[in-house]
Scaffold this active site. Structure first.
Site, PDB file in Angstrom:
ATOM      1  N   ASP A   1      -6.548  -3.836  11.413  1.00  0.00           N
ATOM      2  CA  ASP A   1      -6.754  -2.661  12.268  1.00  0.00           C
ATOM      3  C   ASP A   1      -6.236  -2.930  13.677  1.00  0.00           C
ATOM      4  O   ASP A   1      -6.495  -3.990  14.251  1.00  0.00           O
ATOM      5  CB  ASP A   1      -8.249  -2.327  12.362  1.00  0.00           C
ATOM      6  CG  ASP A   1      -8.715  -1.470  11.197  1.00  0.00           C
ATOM      7  OD1 ASP A   1      -8.237  -1.695  10.067  1.00  0.00           O
ATOM      8  OD2 ASP A   1      -9.557  -0.580  11.422  1.00  0.00           O
TER       9      ASP A   1
ATOM     10  N   HIS B   1      -1.808  11.818  -3.346  1.00  0.00           N
ATOM     11  CA  HIS B   1      -1.371  10.506  -3.828  1.00  0.00           C
ATOM     12  C   HIS B   1      -2.529   9.535  -3.977  1.00  0.00           C
ATOM     13  O   HIS B   1      -2.333   8.420  -4.464  1.00  0.00           O
ATOM     14  CB  HIS B   1      -0.327   9.940  -2.863  1.00  0.00           C
ATOM     15  CG  HIS B   1      -0.904   9.657  -1.502  1.00  0.00           C
ATOM     16  ND1 HIS B   1      -1.395  10.659  -0.681  1.00  0.00           N
ATOM     17  CD2 HIS B   1      -1.106   8.503  -0.834  1.00  0.00           C
ATOM     18  CE1 HIS B   1      -1.861  10.116   0.434  1.00  0.00           C
ATOM     19  NE2 HIS B   1      -1.701   8.813   0.373  1.00  0.00           N
TER      20      HIS B   1
ATOM     21  N   GLU C   1      -6.517  13.500   8.636  1.00  0.00           N
ATOM     22  CA  GLU C   1      -7.041  13.021   7.361  1.00  0.00           C
ATOM     23  C   GLU C   1      -8.371  12.344   7.677  1.00  0.00           C
ATOM     24  O   GLU C   1      -8.428  11.153   7.975  1.00  0.00           O
ATOM     25  CB  GLU C   1      -6.111  12.016   6.681  1.00  0.00           C
ATOM     26  CG  GLU C   1      -6.585  11.710   5.271  1.00  0.00           C
ATOM     27  CD  GLU C   1      -6.535  10.247   4.834  1.00  0.00           C
ATOM     28  OE1 GLU C   1      -6.811   9.979   3.648  1.00  0.00           O
ATOM     29  OE2 GLU C   1      -6.248   9.364   5.654  1.00  0.00           O
TER      30      GLU C   1
ATOM     31  N   TYR D   1     -11.317   6.057  11.904  1.00  0.00           N
ATOM     32  CA  TYR D   1     -11.704   4.643  11.981  1.00  0.00           C
ATOM     33  C   TYR D   1     -11.089   3.873  13.147  1.00  0.00           C
ATOM     34  O   TYR D   1     -11.015   2.646  13.096  1.00  0.00           O
ATOM     35  CB  TYR D   1     -11.315   3.947  10.670  1.00  0.00           C
ATOM     36  CG  TYR D   1     -11.657   4.725   9.427  1.00  0.00           C
ATOM     37  CD1 TYR D   1     -12.969   5.109   9.170  1.00  0.00           C
ATOM     38  CD2 TYR D   1     -10.669   5.076   8.513  1.00  0.00           C
ATOM     39  CE1 TYR D   1     -13.285   5.835   8.028  1.00  0.00           C
ATOM     40  CE2 TYR D   1     -10.984   5.797   7.364  1.00  0.00           C
ATOM     41  CZ  TYR D   1     -12.290   6.174   7.130  1.00  0.00           C
ATOM     42  OH  TYR D   1     -12.600   6.882   6.010  1.00  0.00           O
TER      43      TYR D   1
ATOM     44  N   ASN E   1      -4.117   3.698  12.240  1.00  0.00           N
ATOM     45  CA  ASN E   1      -5.301   2.844  12.279  1.00  0.00           C
ATOM     46  C   ASN E   1      -4.966   1.358  12.142  1.00  0.00           C
ATOM     47  O   ASN E   1      -5.632   0.513  12.691  1.00  0.00           O
ATOM     48  CB  ASN E   1      -6.264   3.257  11.160  1.00  0.00           C
ATOM     49  CG  ASN E   1      -7.476   2.364  11.090  1.00  0.00           C
ATOM     50  OD1 ASN E   1      -8.315   2.357  11.990  1.00  0.00           O
ATOM     51  ND2 ASN E   1      -7.567   1.542  10.035  1.00  0.00           N
ATOM     52  N   HIS E   2      -3.906   1.088  11.360  1.00  0.00           N
ATOM     53  CA  HIS E   2      -3.588  -0.300  11.024  1.00  0.00           C
ATOM     54  C   HIS E   2      -2.089  -0.458  10.842  1.00  0.00           C
ATOM     55  O   HIS E   2      -1.374   0.532  10.720  1.00  0.00           O
ATOM     56  CB  HIS E   2      -4.307  -0.691   9.724  1.00  0.00           C
ATOM     57  CG  HIS E   2      -4.143   0.331   8.635  1.00  0.00           C
ATOM     58  ND1 HIS E   2      -5.056   1.325   8.396  1.00  0.00           N
ATOM     59  CD2 HIS E   2      -3.146   0.554   7.746  1.00  0.00           C
ATOM     60  CE1 HIS E   2      -4.644   2.088   7.403  1.00  0.00           C
ATOM     61  NE2 HIS E   2      -3.491   1.648   6.991  1.00  0.00           N
TER      62      HIS E   2
ATOM     63  N   ASP F   1       0.856  -1.185   0.000  1.00  0.00           N
ATOM     64  CA  ASP F   1       0.000   0.000   0.000  1.00  0.00           C
ATOM     65  C   ASP F   1       0.898   1.242   0.000  1.00  0.00           C
ATOM     66  O   ASP F   1       0.682   2.193   0.753  1.00  0.00           O
ATOM     67  CB  ASP F   1      -0.930  -0.024   1.226  1.00  0.00           C
ATOM     68  CG  ASP F   1      -1.924   1.133   1.241  1.00  0.00           C
ATOM     69  OD1 ASP F   1      -2.191   1.714   0.168  1.00  0.00           O
ATOM     70  OD2 ASP F   1      -2.411   1.455   2.338  1.00  0.00           O
TER      71      ASP F   1
ATOM     72  N   ASP G   1      -3.317   9.695   9.705  1.00  0.00           N
ATOM     73  CA  ASP G   1      -3.852   8.983   8.553  1.00  0.00           C
ATOM     74  C   ASP G   1      -5.104   8.187   8.940  1.00  0.00           C
ATOM     75  O   ASP G   1      -5.124   7.523   9.977  1.00  0.00           O
ATOM     76  CB  ASP G   1      -2.754   8.027   8.059  1.00  0.00           C
ATOM     77  CG  ASP G   1      -3.200   7.145   6.923  1.00  0.00           C
ATOM     78  OD1 ASP G   1      -3.434   7.686   5.831  1.00  0.00           O
ATOM     79  OD2 ASP G   1      -3.322   5.919   7.126  1.00  0.00           O
TER      80      ASP G   1
ATOM     81  N   GLU H   1     -14.380   0.521  16.764  1.00  0.00           N
ATOM     82  CA  GLU H   1     -15.568  -0.120  16.200  1.00  0.00           C
ATOM     83  C   GLU H   1     -16.542  -0.326  17.361  1.00  0.00           C
ATOM     84  O   GLU H   1     -16.119  -0.663  18.465  1.00  0.00           O
ATOM     85  CB  GLU H   1     -15.243  -1.501  15.611  1.00  0.00           C
ATOM     86  CG  GLU H   1     -14.186  -1.520  14.516  1.00  0.00           C
ATOM     87  CD  GLU H   1     -12.765  -1.266  15.025  1.00  0.00           C
ATOM     88  OE1 GLU H   1     -12.435  -1.738  16.124  1.00  0.00           O
ATOM     89  OE2 GLU H   1     -11.991  -0.586  14.327  1.00  0.00           O
TER      90      GLU H   1
ATOM     91  N   ARG I   1       0.494  14.049  10.084  1.00  0.00           N
ATOM     92  CA  ARG I   1      -0.804  13.806   9.442  1.00  0.00           C
ATOM     93  C   ARG I   1      -1.371  12.519  10.029  1.00  0.00           C
ATOM     94  O   ARG I   1      -0.780  11.447   9.865  1.00  0.00           O
ATOM     95  CB  ARG I   1      -0.629  13.655   7.937  1.00  0.00           C
ATOM     96  CG  ARG I   1      -1.855  13.135   7.169  1.00  0.00           C
ATOM     97  CD  ARG I   1      -1.465  12.875   5.721  1.00  0.00           C
ATOM     98  NE  ARG I   1      -2.544  12.462   4.841  1.00  0.00           N
ATOM     99  CZ  ARG I   1      -2.887  11.195   4.584  1.00  0.00           C
ATOM    100  NH1 ARG I   1      -2.263  10.199   5.192  1.00  0.00           N
ATOM    101  NH2 ARG I   1      -3.843  10.923   3.724  1.00  0.00           N
TER     102      ARG I   1
HETATM  103  C1  BGC Z   1      -3.892   6.845   2.639  1.00  0.00           C
HETATM  104  C2  BGC Z   1      -3.969   5.864   1.490  1.00  0.00           C
HETATM  105  C3  BGC Z   1      -3.899   4.456   2.037  1.00  0.00           C
HETATM  106  C4  BGC Z   1      -4.966   4.244   3.109  1.00  0.00           C
HETATM  107  C5  BGC Z   1      -4.869   2.905   3.778  1.00  0.00           C
HETATM  108  C6  BGC Z   1      -5.112   6.474   3.465  1.00  0.00           C
HETATM  109  O1  BGC Z   1      -5.565   7.377   4.305  1.00  0.00           O
HETATM  110  O2  BGC Z   1      -3.940   8.189   2.202  1.00  0.00           O
HETATM  111  O3  BGC Z   1      -2.974   6.105   0.552  1.00  0.00           O
HETATM  112  O4  BGC Z   1      -4.082   3.548   1.001  1.00  0.00           O
HETATM  113  O5  BGC Z   1      -4.842   5.237   4.087  1.00  0.00           O
HETATM  114  O6  BGC Z   1      -3.610   2.692   4.320  1.00  0.00           O
END
Ligand code: BGC
Ligand code: MG
Length: 491
Positions: free
Chosen positions: A164, A298, A236, A198, A96-97, A54, A194, A201, A192
């Site tokens: 997650d 991106h 984000e 999420y 998150n993960h 990813d 990301d 849960e 940031r």
């Molecule tokens: C990122 C993606 C990514 C996703 C899962 C997003 O917030 O901007 O590029 O694929 O998180 O990891």
């Protein structure tokens, strides 16, 4: 704060060692360019150990550097070089993960009773949390994947190789706070957060922007205030307007302006300023500077939060063929989205630099670089930067770089041409700096009297944008097709 942000993907920016992959020393060698352009803060997405399924958002170790990118010393040097130029660095806290390759996950699946047994969201029922939507619709049809070793399902909001983390486990919260502390101590200026909506849960709920998530964000903010008071946090959170603003209440210094972004494209698609006026109204009174405004990044041009009718309109206008579709959005760069029409690209840059908030520029868009729709996932918009003309494009000496080149006019060629898009964008950045009101004054919508024209005042400056192909005469000011003007007014 008046900060021009610039997002540079390390692997696509500049290769210094001829292996075909951009790297940190390569990025350092291009800081002079970014300074020339007028950039204040460089955003580098995750550069950690990762299987790269990813593009690095699948982290296998938060404390180790991807060897193709360089070493920890290289990162330290990047930070030092930026700071010595008076520039800042932002990077992602992908919280998150993790990747399935992360040792926490390996331990979790092998030893359910061990210290990491509860680090992820395990369960026996793959139907649990039916309200939680699937985000990566291209590849996933469920948020659960079965792990043979543990004999249970694990929950994943994104790819099935990205389990997650379980934020109900206090040890997970502590580990992530340690990651925050580590990178802020290294000198990172902005984080940031990301995919931040999420984190938790809960049964019977959609699992986005839950109160528990806001409580954990407040813990991060408290850490920052206590230990790194100059650092900033950016969310984000791809959420509807009323939800997005909640992240400010939870202590985020900035939030990406996801509600506004698709409206800019909708305005151009309909030759009407109304979508922008409406969303600016909805966003309400947020401190000037707190919105992180962007045209592209991106990822795909996300259409998750717009209405079905708006989504349809966006597909009709901006999706020529299914190849460019990624999940529910459109994986294209700015210039091709605008059908190669430079007037529209300039209009959007002028708007980006005049709206209240901090402008974010995606590498390559300042030169109008094209994309490569045939590449999988979102790699269409992640191809190497075009520095020079000729083989390797000044990106790499390798016979073939890790991703093919898209077409476009190089930085070198455009720097020499005073009428180039690059010089126009640079000129707009310079003008923004000459008008401090654009950084600090509040936004006042102005009734232009013509549906095609967006007008707003920022202190002593009236900003006008014509979303139509027609020349529009507003009396004292005439706007050509897709024309714009920043006009000083008596205050
Ligand atoms: C990122 C993606 C990514 C996703 C899962 C997003 O917030 O901007 O590029 O694929 O998180 O990891
Ligand atoms: Mg390299």
């Amino acid at each position: 704060m008046n900060t021009i942000f610039y997002q540079a993907l390390i692997h696509a920016f500049k290769d210094s060692n001829g292996d075909g992959v951009g790297d940190i020393p390569g990025l350092i060698s291009k800081l002079d360019y970014l300074q020339w352009l007028g950039v204040d803060c460089v955003w580098v997405p995750p550069f950690y150990a990762s299987p790269m399924r990813d593009d690095g958002y699948d982290i296998a170790d938060y404390y180790a550097i991807n060897p193709a990118y360089g070493t920890m010393e290289d990162v330290e040097q990047l930070i030092a070089e930026l700071h010595s130029r008076g520039m800042k660095i932002m990077t992602d806290l992908a919280l998150n993960h993790t990747s399935v390759d992360h040792p926490w996950f390996q331990a979790s699946r092998q030893d359910p009773q061990g210290p990491y047994g509860d680090f992820y969201v395990w369960g026996d029922d793959p139907q649990r949390y039916p309200e939680i939507r699937v985000i990566f619709t291209d590849t996933e049809d469920s948020n659960w994947a079965f792990d043979e070793t543990r004999g249970q399902y694990y929950f994943h909001r994104f790819y099935s190789h990205q389990p997650d983390l379980n934020y109900d486990n206090p040890a997970v919260q502590e580990e992530i706070l340690s990651v925050v502390r580590f990178w802020l101590s290294k000198g990172v200026d902005v984080l940031r957060l990301d995919a931040v909506p999420y984190l938790f849960e809960r049964d019977g709920q959609g699992g986005e922007s839950l109160p528990e998530t806001f409580a954990f964000i407040r813990r991060i903010r408290a850490l920052v205030d206590a230990e790194f008071p100059g650092a900033k946090l950016l969310a984000e959170a791809n959420q509807p307007a009323d939800k997005t603003t909640k992240y400010f209440d939870a202590g985020m210094h900035m939030c990406f302006n996801f509600p506004l972004m698709p409206k800019l494209y909708e305005a151009l698609a309909t030759s009407s300023a109304t979508p922008v006026y409406e969303v600016m109204d909805e966003l309400g009174d947020i401190p000037v500077g707190a919105w992180a405004n962007f045209l592209r990044n991106h990822d795909e041009l996300t259409l998750e939060m717009v209405t079905p009718a708006e989504r349809q309109l966006m597909y009709e206008t901006y999706l020529p063929d299914q190849q460019s579709k990624a999940h529910t959005g459109i994986a294209r760069r700015l210039m091709p989205l605008m059908g190669g029409d430079r007037r529209k690209v300039e209009l959007l840059f002028a708007l980006l630099l005049a709206l209240p908030g901090q402008p974010f520029i995606y590498y390559g868009d300042e030169i109008g670089m094209e994309d490569l729709p045939e590449l999988p996932d979102r790699y269409a918009v992640r191809t190497p930067m075009l520095w020079e003309d000729g083989p390797g494009h000044g990106f790499s000496d390798a016979p073939s770089p890790h991703l093919p080149f898209a077409s476009g006019h190089s930085v070198a060629a455009q720097q020499e041409d005073p009428t180039s898009l690059l010089n126009t964008v640079r000129g707009l950045i310079t003008q923004r700096r000459q008008h401090p009101d654009l950084a600090t004054a509040s936004y006042e919508a102005v009734e232009a009297g013509v549906d095609e024209v967006l007008a707003f005042q920022r202190g002593g400056l009236l900003c006008l944008f014509n979303f139509s192909e027609e020349t529009i005469d507003l009396g004292p000011v005439e706007l050509g097709p897709f024309g714009y003007a920043w006009v000083p007014v008596e205050s």
